[in-house]
Scaffold this motif. Structure first.
Motif, mmCIF file in Angstrom:
data_model
loop_
_atom_site.group_PDB
_atom_site.id
_atom_site.type_symbol
_atom_site.label_atom_id
_atom_site.label_comp_id
_atom_site.label_asym_id
_atom_site.label_seq_id
_atom_site.Cartn_x
_atom_site.Cartn_y
_atom_site.Cartn_z
ATOM 1 N N GLN A 232 0.832 -1.203 0.000
ATOM 2 C CA GLN A 232 0.000 0.000 0.000
ATOM 3 C C GLN A 232 0.864 1.249 0.000
ATOM 4 O O GLN A 232 0.649 2.168 -0.780
ATOM 5 N N VAL A 233 1.849 1.272 0.895
ATOM 6 C CA VAL A 233 2.829 2.361 0.941
ATOM 7 C C VAL A 233 4.201 1.738 1.030
ATOM 8 O O VAL A 233 4.422 0.841 1.844
ATOM 9 N N GLN A 234 5.109 2.217 0.201
ATOM 10 C CA GLN A 234 6.473 1.714 0.221
ATOM 11 C C GLN A 234 7.442 2.872 0.413
ATOM 12 O O GLN A 234 7.258 3.943 -0.175
ATOM 13 N N LEU A 235 8.467 2.619 1.222
ATOM 14 C CA LEU A 235 9.552 3.575 1.415
ATOM 15 C C LEU A 235 10.842 2.934 0.941
ATOM 16 O O LEU A 235 11.134 1.785 1.322
ATOM 17 N N VAL A 236 11.593 3.659 0.151
ATOM 18 C CA VAL A 236 12.859 3.146 -0.362
ATOM 19 C C VAL A 236 13.961 4.153 -0.062
ATOM 20 O O VAL A 236 13.911 5.300 -0.533
ATOM 21 N N GLU A 237 14.949 3.700 0.722
ATOM 22 C CA GLU A 237 16.108 4.545 1.025
ATOM 23 C C GLU A 237 17.209 4.320 -0.007
ATOM 24 O O GLU A 237 17.311 3.232 -0.589
ATOM 25 N N SER A 238 18.024 5.318 -0.184
ATOM 26 C CA SER A 238 19.186 5.212 -1.056
ATOM 27 C C SER A 238 20.243 6.202 -0.584
ATOM 28 O O SER A 238 19.961 7.071 0.248
ATOM 29 N N GLY A 239 21.447 6.042 -1.129
ATOM 30 C CA GLY A 239 22.516 6.981 -0.818
ATOM 31 C C GLY A 239 23.554 6.477 0.152
ATOM 32 O O GLY A 239 24.548 7.159 0.412
ATOM 33 N N GLY A 240 23.335 5.296 0.709
ATOM 34 C CA GLY A 240 24.320 4.741 1.616
ATOM 35 C C GLY A 240 25.560 4.272 0.868
ATOM 36 O O GLY A 240 25.607 4.270 -0.362
ATOM 37 N N GLY A 241 26.554 3.879 1.641
ATOM 38 C CA GLY A 241 27.786 3.388 1.029
ATOM 39 C C GLY A 241 28.948 3.484 1.979
ATOM 40 O O GLY A 241 28.774 3.661 3.186
ATOM 41 N N LEU A 242 30.129 3.365 1.403
ATOM 42 C CA LEU A 242 31.380 3.430 2.163
ATOM 43 C C LEU A 242 31.953 4.836 2.045
ATOM 44 O O LEU A 242 32.080 5.369 0.924
ATOM 45 N N VAL A 243 32.311 5.418 3.163
ATOM 46 C CA VAL A 243 32.875 6.766 3.174
ATOM 47 C C VAL A 243 34.008 6.815 4.202
ATOM 48 O O VAL A 243 33.970 6.095 5.208
ATOM 49 N N GLN A 244 34.993 7.635 3.935
ATOM 50 C CA GLN A 244 36.104 7.781 4.863
ATOM 51 C C GLN A 244 35.719 8.676 6.035
ATOM 52 O O GLN A 244 34.826 9.527 5.909
ATOM 53 N N PRO A 245 36.381 8.497 7.162
ATOM 54 C CA PRO A 245 36.121 9.393 8.307
ATOM 55 C C PRO A 245 36.296 10.851 7.902
ATOM 56 O O PRO A 245 37.231 11.203 7.183
ATOM 57 N N GLY A 246 35.362 11.673 8.374
ATOM 58 C CA GLY A 246 35.357 13.079 8.002
ATOM 59 C C GLY A 246 34.563 13.382 6.760
ATOM 60 O O GLY A 246 34.331 14.554 6.442
ATOM 61 N N GLY A 247 34.142 12.354 6.067
ATOM 62 C CA GLY A 247 33.412 12.543 4.827
ATOM 63 C C GLY A 247 31.932 12.799 5.044
ATOM 64 O O GLY A 247 31.450 12.904 6.177
ATOM 65 N N GLN B 157 13.435 -0.198 4.059
ATOM 66 C CA GLN B 157 14.170 -1.436 4.273
ATOM 67 C C GLN B 157 15.576 -1.197 4.802
ATOM 68 O O GLN B 157 16.248 -2.130 5.235
ATOM 69 N N GLY B 158 16.003 0.063 4.768
ATOM 70 C CA GLY B 158 17.318 0.398 5.304
ATOM 71 C C GLY B 158 18.385 0.504 4.239
ATOM 72 O O GLY B 158 18.309 -0.140 3.187
ATOM 73 N N THR B 159 19.379 1.327 4.525
ATOM 74 C CA THR B 159 20.538 1.463 3.650
ATOM 75 C C THR B 159 21.791 1.474 4.527
ATOM 76 O O THR B 159 21.828 2.133 5.562
ATOM 77 N N GLN B 160 22.788 0.732 4.106
ATOM 78 C CA GLN B 160 24.004 0.570 4.915
ATOM 79 C C GLN B 160 24.925 1.773 4.725
ATOM 80 O O GLN B 160 25.208 2.193 3.589
ATOM 81 N N VAL B 161 25.402 2.292 5.836
ATOM 82 C CA VAL B 161 26.438 3.333 5.837
ATOM 83 C C VAL B 161 27.631 2.792 6.602
ATOM 84 O O VAL B 161 27.502 2.374 7.753
ATOM 85 N N THR B 162 28.776 2.781 5.954
ATOM 86 C CA THR B 162 30.007 2.307 6.578
ATOM 87 C C THR B 162 31.040 3.418 6.518
ATOM 88 O O THR B 162 31.344 3.929 5.427
ATOM 89 N N VAL B 163 31.559 3.778 7.674
ATOM 90 C CA VAL B 163 32.577 4.820 7.758
ATOM 91 C C VAL B 163 33.889 4.159 8.157
ATOM 92 O O VAL B 163 34.035 3.660 9.274
ATOM 93 N N SER B 164 34.814 4.144 7.220
ATOM 94 C CA SER B 164 36.068 3.448 7.453
ATOM 95 C C SER B 164 37.134 3.971 6.515
ATOM 96 O O SER B 164 36.849 4.381 5.383
ATOM 97 N N SER B 165 38.368 3.931 6.995
ATOM 98 C CA SER B 165 39.482 4.324 6.146
ATOM 99 C C SER B 165 40.075 3.106 5.448
ATOM 100 O O SER B 165 41.013 3.228 4.659
#
Length: 120
Positions: A1-16, A112-120
């Motif tokens: 009936q209603v769907q939510l879709v996240e996007s934009g997550g990913g791997l980023v360096q500290p400070g990014g 459903q969620g989007t993964q964000v990973t902050v790592s060098s």
């Protein structure tokens, strides 16, 4: 009936920075508040930010000054701009919207969620 879709997550360096988006679709009449949460491994889901229908916002202390929530009502979309990311921000990020459907039912809908990973 209603769907939510996240996007934009990913791997980023500290400070990014990253910008998450969450688009709602389906039988939507209107959307009240929109919010972002996150859940790190082994931890409970944590509230991050909320934006009301009128645009007022509130934030968790852990992200205040670094994260900014916004919305585009014409696109049924919520955004989360995340700056100065650090490894402690690594988590699955979820959006939640309080939706009123065309049938006039009202409930909280989750993505459903989007993964964000902050790592060098």
């Amino acid at each position: 009936q209603v769907q939510l879709v996240e996007s934009g997550g990913g791997l980023v360096q500290p400070g990014g920075s990253l910008r998450l988006s969450c688009v709602a679709s389906g039988s939507i009449f209107s959307i009240n508040h929109m919010a972002w949460f996150r859940q790190a491994p082994g931890k409970e889901r944590e509230f991050l930010a909320r934006i009301a229908g009128g645009g007022s916002t509130n934030y968790a202390d852990s992200v205040k000054g670094r994260f900014t929530i916004s919305r585009d009502n014409a696109k049924n979309t919520a955004y989360l701009q995340m700056n100065s990311l650090n490894p402690e921000d690594t988590a699955v990020y979820y959006c939640c919207m309080n939706v009123i459907t065309t049938a006039r039912s009202q409930f909280d809908s989750w993505g459903q969620g989007t993964q964000v990973t902050v790592s060098s």
